[in-house]
Design a protein around this motif. Structure first.
Motif, PDB file in Angstrom:
ATOM      1  N   LYS A 159      35.359   9.341  49.599  1.00  0.00           N
ATOM      2  CA  LYS A 159      35.076   8.678  50.870  1.00  0.00           C
ATOM      3  C   LYS A 159      35.699   9.519  51.982  1.00  0.00           C
ATOM      4  O   LYS A 159      36.511  10.416  51.709  1.00  0.00           O
ATOM      5  CB  LYS A 159      35.630   7.258  50.880  1.00  0.00           C
ATOM      6  CG  LYS A 159      37.116   7.150  50.549  1.00  0.00           C
ATOM      7  CD  LYS A 159      37.537   5.691  50.408  1.00  0.00           C
ATOM      8  CE  LYS A 159      39.000   5.579  50.010  1.00  0.00           C
ATOM      9  NZ  LYS A 159      39.429   4.174  49.821  1.00  0.00           N
ATOM     10  N   TRP A 201      31.356   2.727  49.855  1.00  0.00           N
ATOM     11  CA  TRP A 201      31.076   4.126  49.547  1.00  0.00           C
ATOM     12  C   TRP A 201      30.681   4.317  48.088  1.00  0.00           C
ATOM     13  O   TRP A 201      30.290   5.417  47.687  1.00  0.00           O
ATOM     14  CB  TRP A 201      32.306   4.989  49.847  1.00  0.00           C
ATOM     15  CG  TRP A 201      32.808   4.831  51.237  1.00  0.00           C
ATOM     16  CD1 TRP A 201      33.867   4.071  51.649  1.00  0.00           C
ATOM     17  CD2 TRP A 201      32.262   5.414  52.427  1.00  0.00           C
ATOM     18  NE1 TRP A 201      34.018   4.151  53.014  1.00  0.00           N
ATOM     19  CE2 TRP A 201      33.040   4.970  53.521  1.00  0.00           C
ATOM     20  CE3 TRP A 201      31.193   6.273  52.678  1.00  0.00           C
ATOM     21  CZ2 TRP A 201      32.781   5.348  54.836  1.00  0.00           C
ATOM     22  CZ3 TRP A 201      30.934   6.657  53.977  1.00  0.00           C
ATOM     23  CH2 TRP A 201      31.719   6.203  55.046  1.00  0.00           C
ATOM     24  N   MET A 202      30.783   3.258  47.305  1.00  0.00           N
ATOM     25  CA  MET A 202      30.591   3.387  45.863  1.00  0.00           C
ATOM     26  C   MET A 202      29.131   3.236  45.464  1.00  0.00           C
ATOM     27  O   MET A 202      28.375   2.470  46.065  1.00  0.00           O
ATOM     28  CB  MET A 202      31.444   2.345  45.131  1.00  0.00           C
ATOM     29  CG  MET A 202      32.938   2.558  45.342  1.00  0.00           C
ATOM     30  SD  MET A 202      33.921   1.244  44.599  1.00  0.00           S
ATOM     31  CE  MET A 202      33.533   1.478  42.872  1.00  0.00           C
ATOM     32  N   ASP A 216      29.589  10.333  42.111  1.00  0.00           N
ATOM     33  CA  ASP A 216      30.127  11.170  43.189  1.00  0.00           C
ATOM     34  C   ASP A 216      29.019  11.632  44.132  1.00  0.00           C
ATOM     35  O   ASP A 216      29.230  11.733  45.348  1.00  0.00           O
ATOM     36  CB  ASP A 216      30.834  12.400  42.605  1.00  0.00           C
ATOM     37  CG  ASP A 216      32.181  12.072  41.973  1.00  0.00           C
ATOM     38  OD1 ASP A 216      32.722  10.982  42.250  1.00  0.00           O
ATOM     39  OD2 ASP A 216      32.695  12.909  41.207  1.00  0.00           O
ATOM     40  N   SER A 219      28.282   8.836  46.559  1.00  0.00           N
ATOM     41  CA  SER A 219      29.351   8.720  47.559  1.00  0.00           C
ATOM     42  C   SER A 219      29.263   9.838  48.582  1.00  0.00           C
ATOM     43  O   SER A 219      29.428   9.611  49.789  1.00  0.00           O
ATOM     44  CB  SER A 219      30.720   8.736  46.871  1.00  0.00           C
ATOM     45  OG  SER A 219      30.862   7.644  45.988  1.00  0.00           O
ATOM     46  N   CYS A 222      26.555   9.122  51.024  1.00  0.00           N
ATOM     47  CA  CYS A 222      26.980   8.130  52.029  1.00  0.00           C
ATOM     48  C   CYS A 222      27.842   8.777  53.106  1.00  0.00           C
ATOM     49  O   CYS A 222      27.739   8.433  54.292  1.00  0.00           O
ATOM     50  CB  CYS A 222      27.757   7.003  51.343  1.00  0.00           C
ATOM     51  SG  CYS A 222      26.738   5.897  50.332  1.00  0.00           S
ATOM     52  N   ARG A 242      25.091   1.139  54.270  1.00  0.00           N
ATOM     53  CA  ARG A 242      25.473   1.671  52.957  1.00  0.00           C
ATOM     54  C   ARG A 242      25.338   0.610  51.866  1.00  0.00           C
ATOM     55  O   ARG A 242      24.880   0.893  50.750  1.00  0.00           O
ATOM     56  CB  ARG A 242      26.913   2.207  53.005  1.00  0.00           C
ATOM     57  CG  ARG A 242      27.087   3.447  53.857  1.00  0.00           C
ATOM     58  CD  ARG A 242      28.452   4.086  53.638  1.00  0.00           C
ATOM     59  NE  ARG A 242      29.559   3.215  54.021  1.00  0.00           N
ATOM     60  CZ  ARG A 242      30.066   3.132  55.238  1.00  0.00           C
ATOM     61  NH1 ARG A 242      29.538   3.849  56.229  1.00  0.00           N
ATOM     62  NH2 ARG A 242      31.087   2.341  55.506  1.00  0.00           N
TER      63      ARG A 242
END
Length: 609
Positions: A159, A201-202, A216, A219, A222, A242
């Motif tokens: 993040k 963010w996940m 990843d 993320s 995002c 998001r």
């Protein structure tokens, strides 16, 4: 200064947070507390002895088993070596008796700024992030993430706040997490209720505690989306966007259309990239190599991160051979012009190693050393390049005609990184030991590097005791360092994990007792150790009693015969510390032309790149 949104809370007078108690925490002074992270409390601390600031993430653990399992999973991360990854500086478990809780503490590098502050500052000003800057740092992030994924490591906690800015144009990934910590459902549910921003963010599957490299990728997608939309979308809108992508990727199309209307830089590239990164099904998402290809290979993005050149179109072998026809000077010119192409550097160095003596025109140009060192820096993750560069350095250093030693001062740290990356590659370690020895002869290993180099040489012998050439060069290097440094000598005799260097000498002798050259070099090391006299006699008693004070360097006022350049007869008590059988010396130790000459090394053979 931190940008808006950092919200630091300073402790009130006399306040003792969860970081106060604990044996390991005693060396840190807690300055203030950052916003709680997804997994625990983040403390800004100052190391009392050095006054260096760190961030300590304290994660409360359910029990000893969870804490130990998480610690075991995180320990390999300490060995990571990459210019754009901030590794943990210390990991430990501490008990807080005041609240009867067990904490796993992760000590990280402290920096004032991260991507989060950059995004929030631009969001507040409604400004677009500079395109050139974004391309540069994105290249660094991609290279770091590709390095992790190549090593089968998942970040799991990517993040903006976990991408720190060391300087205005140099970023690092930090706060890598473990599977044990990220799959603690109770902790995640509590934190999500407190602040849903953390989970936005996940990836969709990560919300169900399933992590992979593709998590990843989501993320990172995002993060890119937030960076290119911050000029027209506030924080709450961005968070809801998001979260909506986890159910309906179609919402991305409207945002990309708005970007086109507002003429956001590189919108065409991002318009092709983001839909591929933000697929709900992880199997439909692209890989990190695909991201690099879309942005830096097929696209026009540029970055100072030289490792991205590994993804460029390779120069055909026939073209390389044609370019490398000629003398040493012309080959050197090709190496300088094609510094970013590892395949060109490899073929050029191989050609120099195989050149007949009558074509070399010795001595070689002094700038060749600098070019080889630069090649090692640029292509630190290409094993064949590193191996060939070490072999070439052996030949260059063996000439003994080094006009400018400045470039060589970078080599010990470079080889140390190679050791850490390829500890099990015997050929690489063997060549490195020879280079270390010659660097020590030339005085190119700094005093502050002695301990590290001695440790690496001892480690090399332990791991590859069956390789006579490696053992021979390693003991030569150790003998040279011990000859000029009492601190290096202490590093050899002190008891550490795996045993002391003295016990290692005994083991090695049993394997190589029939090799007179190896035995001579081992004997020379013992002679140099023994010449320190009374200091090491005190060391014997310390070793027998537990040996804690041996790790302290001797005082500057010590005047051993070794430091004065005199050689004394070995003291019997010192040799008794390592009860070797009688060493069968034949004639004087290190006859002229053997002990101080060029180390033997195998001719480098190319591996397929």
């Amino acid at each position: 200064m931190l940008g808006p949104g950092s919200d630091r809370r300073r402790p009130t007078q006399g306040e003792r947070g969860p970081g106060s108690p604990g044996e390991h925490m005693e060396k840190y002074k807690v300055l203030y507390q950052l916003n709680p992270g997804a997994l625990g409390v983040n403390l800004v601390v100052e190391e009392m002895e050095t006054k260096v600031k760190h961030v300590i993430k304290q994660v409360e653990c359910m029990d000893d088993h969870d804490a130990s399992q998480a610690l075991e999973e995180l320990m390999p991360l300490l060995k990571l070596r990459h210019a754009h990854i901030s590794v943990y500086q210390e990991l430990f478990i501490t008990w807080n008796g005041e609240i009867s809780s067990l904490y796993l503490c992760l000590v990280m590098e402290f920096n004032e700024l991260s991507f989060q502050e950059v995004i929030e500052d631009k969001r507040k000003a409604k400004e677009i992030i500079d395109s050139e800057w974004m391309q540069n740092v994105l290249g660094q992030v991609l290279d770091a993430l590709e390095y992790l994924h190549h090593s089968d490591i998942i970040h799991r906690n990517l993040k903006p706040s976990n991408i720190i800015l060391v300087s205005s144009d140099h970023c690092k990934l930090q706060d890598l997490s473990s599977n044990v910590l990220m799959t603690n459902k109770a902790k995640w549910n509590i934190r999500a209720e407190e602040d849903p921003f953390h989970k936005s963010w996940m990836a969709p599957e990560a919300l169900n505690f399933s992590f992979s490299q593709k998590s990843d990728i989501w993320s990172l997608g995002c993060i890119i989306l937030d960076m290119i939309s911050c000029s027209f979308m506030d924080g709450t809108e961005a968070m809801h966007l998001r979260k909506s992508l986890c159910q309906s990727p179609g919402s991305l199309r409207a945002v990309l259309k708005t970007m086109e209307e507002k003429q956001i830089p590189d919108v065409e590239t991002f318009g092709n990239l983001l839909p591929l990164m933000l697929q709900i099904d992880p199997s439909d998402r692209i890989t990190i190599k695909d991201v690099v290809h879309i942005t830096f290979v097929r696209g026009s993005f540029k970055s100072s991160c030289v490792s991205l050149t590994l993804h460029r179109q390779m120069v055909p072998a026939s073209i390389i051979d044609m370019l490398l026809e000629g003398n040493v000077a012309s080959i050197l010119e090709v190496m300088q012009k094609f510094s970013g192409w590892p395949e060109v550097q490899l073929r050029a160095m191989e050609r120099l190693l195989k050149m007949p003596a009558d074509q070399l025109g010795l001595p070689w140009p002094p700038e060749l050393v600098e070019v080889v060192v630069t090649t090692m820096q640029l292509h630190d993750r290409v094993l064949d390049v590193q191996l060939c560069a070490c072999s070439l350095l052996l030949h260059l250093l063996g000439q003994g005609i080094i006009v400018n030693k400045a470039p060589l001062e970078k080599v010990p740290d470079l080889i140390s990184q190679v050791f850490a990356t390829y500890p099990a590659d015997g050929d690489m370690v063997e060549a490195s030991c020879g280079v270390f020895w010659l660097l020590s002869l030339l005085g190119c290993i700094k005093e502050q590097q002695f301990e590290q180099v001695v440790a690496l040489l001892l480690q090399s012998i332990r791991l590859c005791q069956d390789r006579a050439l490696l053992v021979n060069n390693a003991y030569r290097g150790l003998a040279r360092l011990v000859k000029v440094s009492e601190l290096a000598a202490f590093k050899v005799v002190v008891q550490e994990e795996g045993g002391s260097g003295l016990s290692l000498i005994k083991e090695t002798y049993q394997l190589h007792r029939d090799d007179p050259e190896v035995v001579e070099n081992m004997g020379m090391l013992l002679v140099h150790l023994a010449s320190y006299g009374t200091g090491f006699l005190r060391g014997k008693s310390a070793l027998e009693a537990g040996g804690s004070h041996l790790s302290q360097p001797p005082g500057r006022g010590s005047s051993s015969a070794l430091m004065l350049g005199r050689r004394q007869t070995p003291h019997r008590p010192l040799l008794h510390m390592c009860p070797l059988p009688a060493l069968p010396f034949h004639g004087p130790l290190f006859p002229l032309g053997q002990g101080e000459g060029l180390p033997r090394t195998r001719t480098h053979t190319s591996h397929s790149s």
